[in-house]
Write a protein that holds these residues in place. Structure first.
Motif, PDB file in Angstrom:
ATOM      1  N   UNK A 169      34.736  63.444  51.591  1.00  0.00           N
ATOM      2  CA  UNK A 169      33.428  64.021  51.312  1.00  0.00           C
ATOM      3  C   UNK A 169      32.434  63.367  52.256  1.00  0.00           C
ATOM      4  N   UNK A 170      31.827  64.118  53.148  1.00  0.00           N
ATOM      5  CA  UNK A 170      30.921  63.547  54.119  1.00  0.00           C
ATOM      6  C   UNK A 170      29.584  64.231  54.047  1.00  0.00           C
ATOM      7  N   UNK A 171      28.591  63.561  54.591  1.00  0.00           N
ATOM      8  CA  UNK A 171      27.246  64.125  54.580  1.00  0.00           C
ATOM      9  C   UNK A 171      27.186  65.429  55.346  1.00  0.00           C
ATOM     10  N   UNK A 172      28.042  65.599  56.349  1.00  0.00           N
ATOM     11  CA  UNK A 172      28.014  66.816  57.157  1.00  0.00           C
ATOM     12  C   UNK A 172      28.423  68.043  56.370  1.00  0.00           C
ATOM     13  N   UNK A 173      29.163  67.852  55.261  1.00  0.00           N
ATOM     14  CA  UNK A 173      29.604  68.984  54.458  1.00  0.00           C
ATOM     15  C   UNK A 173      28.561  69.461  53.476  1.00  0.00           C
ATOM     16  N   UNK A 174      27.484  68.713  53.300  1.00  0.00           N
ATOM     17  CA  UNK A 174      26.542  68.998  52.240  1.00  0.00           C
ATOM     18  C   UNK A 174      25.242  69.563  52.795  1.00  0.00           C
ATOM     19  N   UNK A 175      24.496  70.237  51.940  1.00  0.00           N
ATOM     20  CA  UNK A 175      23.190  70.692  52.326  1.00  0.00           C
ATOM     21  C   UNK A 175      22.245  69.512  52.483  1.00  0.00           C
ATOM     22  N   UNK A 176      21.252  69.665  53.340  1.00  0.00           N
ATOM     23  CA  UNK A 176      20.225  68.648  53.421  1.00  0.00           C
ATOM     24  C   UNK A 176      19.359  68.731  52.192  1.00  0.00           C
ATOM     25  N   UNK A 223      41.091  70.911  46.273  1.00  0.00           N
ATOM     26  CA  UNK A 223      41.681  71.884  47.201  1.00  0.00           C
ATOM     27  C   UNK A 223      40.636  72.403  48.186  1.00  0.00           C
ATOM     28  N   UNK A 224      39.429  72.652  47.699  1.00  0.00           N
ATOM     29  CA  UNK A 224      38.372  73.206  48.539  1.00  0.00           C
ATOM     30  C   UNK A 224      37.497  72.132  49.174  1.00  0.00           C
ATOM     31  N   UNK A 225      37.818  70.860  48.917  1.00  0.00           N
ATOM     32  CA  UNK A 225      37.059  69.752  49.506  1.00  0.00           C
ATOM     33  C   UNK A 225      35.596  69.761  49.072  1.00  0.00           C
ATOM     34  N   UNK A 226      35.354  70.106  47.812  1.00  0.00           N
ATOM     35  CA  UNK A 226      34.007  70.068  47.281  1.00  0.00           C
ATOM     36  C   UNK A 226      33.618  68.625  46.958  1.00  0.00           C
ATOM     37  N   UNK A 227      32.324  68.368  46.946  1.00  0.00           N
ATOM     38  CA  UNK A 227      31.827  67.036  46.671  1.00  0.00           C
ATOM     39  C   UNK A 227      31.791  66.703  45.189  1.00  0.00           C
ATOM     40  N   UNK A 228      31.541  65.432  44.868  1.00  0.00           N
ATOM     41  CA  UNK A 228      31.560  64.977  43.476  1.00  0.00           C
ATOM     42  C   UNK A 228      30.482  65.616  42.603  1.00  0.00           C
TER      43      UNK A 228
END
Length: 351
Positions: free
Chosen positions: A340-347, A108-113
């Motif tokens: 899930x894309x790299x843009x959604x995650x912290x570096x 629902x929140x589009x969190x990563x794996x």
């Protein structure tokens, strides 16, 4: 003081846990019963667990991770926890319900794996040292919210407000302070060791060991992720360490893409994990229908692609840092087709 106070009646008969009815650290010990040495986890050193970036090419780094994963899972892999889960009692029903809710909430929140994996990691580590009390069923839901909230703060760029984690028709509704107190209880019970070694830590390492530079399909990383997440629900995978699950997942995915033959690659490889254990983990994946044998003897997928089928190899170039940026949640208008894309995650910075 009571743990819950009833709010106004609603059509869904929800029970509102007002912030005036706080869950404090002192009361949490009454909510859960302690087992295995009063819930104390072994000391892992002053630095705790270091969550290292991908790729992990150094044999020394991998050896260090494997030592840390043994310490991290000492309670979870203990026979007593597995016996309690397999007995079909309260701890088993709580785990099933919690994983089901976490799965829906992270989608629902589009969190990563990795957020999903960490949430279940915290859940298992808590349940392995705390005894659920059946007369307090609302704690199961609050524990689920707390585990996911902590994992999101560890891994996600955009973190919803505490109240926004309760997104659907849950039976109970909790106030902000109640959720925060559950977070504190979880973190303190785990000795503040929230950075965990996971199978994702070993993906590139075992790719190099098993494929020796052979070209892989563009969906290889996605399939590895799908297999790793598929091991979370079945309790039989608790007997395997993250490195063993990673090795089985990578080798299964490489076999599916026809890059290697499973048995030949396993025998020929020089890996620091027991090869028979890797094979047993692979056989467990077959038993729960994550993979199956084709007529030619190679592994082949037997379940539909999950929303994580859109993952690509770029997701393995990231690592959590110690900071967090709160924000609002993102939703996908295409129902459960979350990306899930790299843009959604912290570096993630290499250590």
């Amino acid at each position: 003081m009571g743990f819950l106070s009833a709010g106004g009646a609603s059509p869904s008969s929800s029970l509102l846990c007002e912030e005036t009815s706080l869950l404090c650290k002192e009361t949490m010990d009454d909510v859960f019963g302690c087992i295995d040495g009063e819930g104390e986890l072994p000391e892992l050193g002053a630095a705790g667990l270091d969550f290292l970036a991908f790729p992990l090419e150094s044999e020394e780094v991998v050896a260090s991770l494997m030592e840390k994963e043994k310490e991290q899972l000492v309670h979870v892999t203990a026979g007593n926890y597995l016996q309690r889960l397999n007995s079909g009692g309260v701890v088993s029903s709580w785990r099933i319900a919690s994983i089901d809710w976490i799965n829906k909430a992270q989608a629902h929140h589009n969190f990563g794996p990795l957020c999903f994996y960490l949430s279940v990691n915290y859940l298992d580590r808590i349940l392995s040292i705390k005894e659920p009390r059946p007369e307090k069923p609302w704690v199961q839901q609050l524990l689920s919210v707390g585990c996911l909230s902590i994992a999101a703060k560890m891994e996600e760029t955009l973190v919803p407000r505490c109240l926004d984690f309760q997104f659907c028709s849950e039976k109970y509704k909790f106030g902000t302070e109640s959720i925060k107190n559950m977070e504190i209880f979880v973190m303190s019970s785990l000795n503040w060791r929230m950075q965990a070694v996971t199978p994702f830590s070993y993906i590139n390492y075992f790719m190099d060991k098993f494929t020796q530079g052979k070209p892989l399909s563009c969906g290889f990383a996605s399939r590895c992720t799908e297999l790793i997440l598929g091991t979370l629900e079945a309790t039989k995978f608790l007997q395997f360490r993250p490195s063993e699950i990673a090795a089985a997942a990578v080798l299964s995915a490489a076999t599916e893409s026809h890059a290697v033959d499973f048995s030949s690659a396993l025998i020929a490889s020089n890996i620091p994990v027991n090869k028979q254990t890797v094979r047993r983990c692979y056989e467990a994946m077959q038993e729960v229908r994550l993979v199956k044998k084709s007529e030619e003897g190679n592994a082949s997928p037997s379940v539909p692609k999950s929303p994580y089928g859109v993952l690509d190899a770029s997701c393995f170039n990231f690592k959590a840092d110690d900071s967090q940026t709160p924000g609002s949640s993102q939703t996908d208008s295409d129902n459960n087709n979350h990306v899930y894309t790299a843009a959604n995650k912290r570096t993630k910075l290499d250590a």
